[in-house]
Design a protein around this motif. Sequence first.
Motif, PDB file in Angstrom:
ATOM      1  N   ASP A  31       0.964  -1.193   0.350  1.00 28.52           N
ATOM      2  CA  ASP A  31       0.192  -0.171  -0.248  1.00 28.52           C
ATOM      3  C   ASP A  31       0.925   1.285  -0.208  1.00 28.52           C
ATOM      4  OD1 ASP A  31      -2.097  -1.243   0.135  1.00 28.52           O
ATOM      5  OD2 ASP A  31      -2.370  -1.654   2.374  1.00 28.52           O
ATOM      6  N   LYS A  32       0.397   2.388  -0.458  1.00 23.43           N
ATOM      7  CA  LYS A  32       1.082   3.442  -0.384  1.00 23.43           C
ATOM      8  C   LYS A  32       1.468   4.078   0.482  1.00 23.43           C
ATOM      9  CE  LYS A  32       2.105   8.136  -2.842  1.00 23.43           C
ATOM     10  NZ  LYS A  32       3.291   7.940  -2.597  1.00 23.43           N
ATOM     11  N   TRP A  33       0.235   3.995   1.389  1.00 22.15           N
ATOM     12  CA  TRP A  33      -0.805   4.757   2.901  1.00 22.15           C
ATOM     13  C   TRP A  33      -0.593   3.403   3.614  1.00 22.15           C
ATOM     14  CZ3 TRP A  33       0.262   9.723   2.769  1.00 22.15           C
ATOM     15  CH2 TRP A  33       0.220  10.307   1.452  1.00 22.15           C
ATOM     16  N   ILE A  34       0.308   3.877   4.990  1.00 19.33           N
ATOM     17  CA  ILE A  34       0.281   2.718   6.303  1.00 19.33           C
ATOM     18  C   ILE A  34       0.135   3.315   7.111  1.00 19.33           C
ATOM     19  CG2 ILE A  34       2.202   1.408   4.257  1.00 19.33           C
ATOM     20  CD1 ILE A  34       4.858   2.011   6.376  1.00 19.33           C
ATOM     21  N   GLY A  35      -0.418   2.555   8.313  1.00 21.41           N
ATOM     22  CA  GLY A  35      -0.560   2.874   9.536  1.00 21.41           C
ATOM     23  C   GLY A  35       0.694   3.366  10.598  1.00 21.41           C
ATOM     24  N   GLY A  36       0.895   3.638  11.551  1.00 24.89           N
ATOM     25  CA  GLY A  36       1.721   4.213  12.710  1.00 24.89           C
ATOM     26  C   GLY A  36       2.946   3.061  13.026  1.00 24.89           C
ATOM     27  N   ARG A  61       6.578  12.526   4.798  1.00 27.52           N
ATOM     28  CA  ARG A  61       5.100  12.362   4.497  1.00 27.52           C
ATOM     29  C   ARG A  61       4.158  11.724   5.294  1.00 27.52           C
ATOM     30  NH1 ARG A  61       3.777  11.745  -1.174  1.00 27.52           N
ATOM     31  NH2 ARG A  61       2.153  13.139  -0.348  1.00 27.52           N
ATOM     32  N   PHE A  62       2.894  12.103   6.418  1.00 28.59           N
ATOM     33  CA  PHE A  62       1.433  11.794   6.029  1.00 28.59           C
ATOM     34  C   PHE A  62       0.326  12.658   5.871  1.00 28.59           C
ATOM     35  CE2 PHE A  62       2.283  15.794   9.174  1.00 28.59           C
ATOM     36  CZ  PHE A  62       1.211  15.451   9.583  1.00 28.59           C
ATOM     37  N   SER A  63      -0.404  11.609   6.287  1.00 29.60           N
ATOM     38  CA  SER A  63      -1.867  12.211   5.672  1.00 29.60           C
ATOM     39  C   SER A  63      -2.815  11.767   6.893  1.00 29.60           C
ATOM     40  CB  SER A  63      -2.001  11.454   5.190  1.00 29.60           C
ATOM     41  OG  SER A  63      -3.741  12.067   4.545  1.00 29.60           O
ATOM     42  N   GLN A  64      -4.052  13.166   7.298  1.00 33.03           N
ATOM     43  CA  GLN A  64      -4.326  12.852   8.142  1.00 33.03           C
ATOM     44  C   GLN A  64      -6.487  12.587   7.994  1.00 33.03           C
ATOM     45  OE1 GLN A  64      -3.685  14.774  11.699  1.00 33.03           O
ATOM     46  NE2 GLN A  64      -4.706  13.836  13.758  1.00 33.03           N
ATOM     47  N   PRO A  65      -6.608  11.479   7.266  1.00 36.40           N
ATOM     48  CA  PRO A  65      -8.070  11.809   6.388  1.00 36.40           C
ATOM     49  C   PRO A  65      -9.029  11.452   7.133  1.00 36.40           C
ATOM     50  CG  PRO A  65      -7.025   9.537   6.788  1.00 36.40           C
ATOM     51  CD  PRO A  65      -6.227  10.354   7.637  1.00 36.40           C
ATOM     52  N   GLU A  66      -8.992  11.184   8.981  1.00 35.36           N
ATOM     53  CA  GLU A  66      -9.746  11.637  10.486  1.00 35.36           C
ATOM     54  C   GLU A  66      -8.858  11.711  11.181  1.00 35.36           C
ATOM     55  OE1 GLU A  66     -12.445   8.219  10.594  1.00 35.36           O
ATOM     56  OE2 GLU A  66     -12.754   7.637   8.885  1.00 35.36           O
ATOM     57  N   LYS A  67     -10.162  12.333  12.415  1.00 35.09           N
ATOM     58  CA  LYS A  67      -9.668  12.969  13.505  1.00 35.09           C
ATOM     59  C   LYS A  67      -7.887  12.086  13.899  1.00 35.09           C
ATOM     60  CE  LYS A  67     -10.440  16.094  17.535  1.00 35.09           C
ATOM     61  NZ  LYS A  67     -10.524  17.000  17.727  1.00 35.09           N
ATOM     62  N   LYS A  68      -8.430  10.976  14.506  1.00 39.11           N
ATOM     63  CA  LYS A  68      -7.824  10.221  14.973  1.00 39.11           C
ATOM     64  C   LYS A  68      -6.678   8.651  13.815  1.00 39.11           C
ATOM     65  CE  LYS A  68      -9.904   9.981  18.990  1.00 39.11           C
ATOM     66  NZ  LYS A  68     -10.847   8.903  20.330  1.00 39.11           N
ATOM     67  N   ILE A  70      -4.022   8.657  11.196  1.00 37.74           N
ATOM     68  CA  ILE A  70      -3.011   9.542  10.946  1.00 37.74           C
ATOM     69  C   ILE A  70      -2.538   8.043   9.761  1.00 37.74           C
ATOM     70  CG2 ILE A  70      -0.711  10.209  10.935  1.00 37.74           C
ATOM     71  CD1 ILE A  70      -1.261  11.351  13.982  1.00 37.74           C
ATOM     72  N   LEU A  71      -1.928   8.776   8.266  1.00 37.95           N
ATOM     73  CA  LEU A  71      -1.219   7.249   7.632  1.00 37.95           C
ATOM     74  C   LEU A  71       0.118   8.250   6.867  1.00 37.95           C
ATOM     75  CD1 LEU A  71      -4.228   5.969   5.665  1.00 37.95           C
ATOM     76  CD2 LEU A  71      -3.465   5.235   7.611  1.00 37.95           C
ATOM     77  N   TYR A  72       1.023   6.687   6.946  1.00 35.13           N
ATOM     78  CA  TYR A  72       1.928   7.043   6.471  1.00 35.13           C
ATOM     79  C   TYR A  72       2.259   7.507   4.942  1.00 35.13           C
ATOM     80  CZ  TYR A  72       3.030   9.178  10.964  1.00 35.13           C
ATOM     81  OH  TYR A  72       2.688   9.152  12.534  1.00 35.13           O
ATOM     82  N   ASP A  73       3.038   7.664   4.595  1.00 31.86           N
ATOM     83  CA  ASP A  73       3.832   7.806   2.776  1.00 31.86           C
ATOM     84  C   ASP A  73       5.145   6.683   2.519  1.00 31.86           C
ATOM     85  OD1 ASP A  73       4.265   7.461   0.669  1.00 31.86           O
ATOM     86  OD2 ASP A  73       4.905   9.349   0.067  1.00 31.86           O
ATOM     87  N   VAL A  74       4.068   5.117   2.007  1.00 28.75           N
ATOM     88  CA  VAL A  74       5.690   4.504   2.119  1.00 28.75           C
ATOM     89  C   VAL A  74       7.253   5.040   1.896  1.00 28.75           C
ATOM     90  CG1 VAL A  74       6.497   2.169   0.913  1.00 28.75           C
ATOM     91  CG2 VAL A  74       3.811   2.291   3.004  1.00 28.75           C
ATOM     92  N   ASP A  75       6.501   5.760   0.211  1.00 29.35           N
ATOM     93  CA  ASP A  75       7.684   5.789  -0.589  1.00 29.35           C
ATOM     94  C   ASP A  75       8.512   7.064   0.341  1.00 29.35           C
ATOM     95  OD1 ASP A  75       7.090   4.445  -2.705  1.00 29.35           O
ATOM     96  OD2 ASP A  75       5.850   6.523  -3.413  1.00 29.35           O
ATOM     97  N   SER A  76       7.628   8.119   1.024  1.00 26.16           N
ATOM     98  CA  SER A  76       8.815   8.988   1.915  1.00 26.16           C
ATOM     99  C   SER A  76       9.851   8.239   2.753  1.00 26.16           C
ATOM    100  CB  SER A  76       7.972   9.955   3.015  1.00 26.16           C
ATOM    101  OG  SER A  76       7.442   9.998   3.499  1.00 26.16           O
ATOM    102  N   ILE A  77       9.014   7.482   4.193  1.00 25.17           N
ATOM    103  CA  ILE A  77       9.860   6.282   4.574  1.00 25.17           C
ATOM    104  C   ILE A  77      11.028   5.822   3.412  1.00 25.17           C
ATOM    105  CG2 ILE A  77      10.173   4.700   5.804  1.00 25.17           C
ATOM    106  CD1 ILE A  77       6.765   5.070   6.295  1.00 25.17           C
ATOM    107  N   ASN A  78      10.448   4.919   2.935  1.00 19.89           N
ATOM    108  CA  ASN A  78      12.301   4.847   1.817  1.00 19.89           C
ATOM    109  C   ASN A  78      12.841   5.809   1.464  1.00 19.89           C
ATOM    110  OD1 ASN A  78      10.837   1.771   1.815  1.00 19.89           O
ATOM    111  ND2 ASN A  78       9.542   1.904  -0.029  1.00 19.89           N
TER     112      ASN A  78
END
Length: 89
Positions: A31-36, A61-68, A70-78
Amino acid sequence: MEVICLEDAAFYTLIETVVERIKEKLSTTEDKWIGGEEAMRKLRITSKTTLQKLRDEGKIRFSQPEKKIILYDVDSINEYLEEHAKERF
């Protein structure tokens, strides 16, 4: 020792089936976006505070689609891991 005999058509059908299964296994992308928890596992860190610090400093990079959530961008982690990789000479 056992010998198994197959007709040509059955043999090639078997080979095609095996090749298709291998292609399916290899084509599964992460997945492009993963959990904490998964982000921490990829970064090899155990502290949520460290993960938050990387996020707050804009290092990953991260995204916060809902208040609680937070998803993290796998590409930015790599990319972060590659930037901090050390070469041995």
